[in-house]
Scaffold this active site. Structure first.
Site, short mmCIF file in Angstrom:
data_model
loop_
_atom_site.label_atom_id
_atom_site.label_comp_id
_atom_site.label_asym_id
_atom_site.label_seq_id
_atom_site.Cartn_x
_atom_site.Cartn_y
_atom_site.Cartn_z
N CYS A 10 47.39 37.05 49.59
CA CYS A 10 46.77 38.09 48.78
C CYS A 10 46.22 37.39 47.53
O CYS A 10 46.65 36.28 47.21
CB CYS A 10 47.77 39.17 48.41
SG CYS A 10 46.99 40.69 47.87
N CYS A 84 42.76 42.51 50.91
CA CYS A 84 42.23 42.37 49.56
C CYS A 84 40.93 41.57 49.53
O CYS A 84 40.51 41.11 48.49
CB CYS A 84 43.29 41.75 48.65
SG CYS A 84 44.16 40.36 49.37
N CYS A 88 39.94 33.32 53.54
CA CYS A 88 40.96 32.36 53.97
C CYS A 88 40.30 31.34 54.87
O CYS A 88 39.46 31.71 55.69
CB CYS A 88 42.05 33.13 54.73
SG CYS A 88 43.55 32.23 54.94
#
Length: 135
Positions: A10, A84, A88
């Site tokens: 996150c 969120c 990545c």
């Protein structure tokens, strides 16, 4: 048997990802390795996340928001983002999931509890998918 590694991600790594990591450590014990990180880690954990987890007997106070690294993704068998919008790194052969959950930042405890409880449900489902028995 290989122990699976799960990375929860996150942005601030102070609330949802830390609660999910706390659940997985609690439920998975030594049958799973747990990592948690964020793209812009906060200075400390969300106190309402800490309080919500304490209510169910899980102490996450020793957790520290950590910067997301490529190495953490490479080490992981499963990478779970917390809805969120965090970018990545993508590596083939990894299991990726995005759990869209309300952000507990700035919320009172009664608003954080349902997120905590939903995280438990999702962690248990992930454990089943990875073949990790619940303690």
């Amino acid at each position: 048997m290989t122990i699976p590694t799960v990375l929860f991600v996150c942005v601030h790594n102070a609330g949802r990802s830390q609660m999910a990591a706390g659940w997985l450590r609690h439920l998975g014990g030594d049958r799973v390795r747990v990592l948690s990180a964020g793209s812009a880690p906060g200075d400390s954990l969300n106190p309402m996340a800490v309080a919500a987890m304490a209510e169910v007997g899980i102490d996450i106070t020793a957790a520290v928001p950590t910067l997301l690294s490529d190495e953490a993704v490479v080490e992981s068998d499963a990478v779970v983002t917390m809805g969120c919008g965090d970018a990545c790194p993508f590596y083939p052969g990894k299991r990726y999931e995005d759990w869209k959950l309300d952000d507990p930042a700035g919320q009172p405890l009664e608003v954080v509890r349902p997120t905590r409880d939903e995280l438990r449900r999702r962690v248990e489902a992930l454990m089943a998918a990875l073949g990790v028995a619940v303690a």
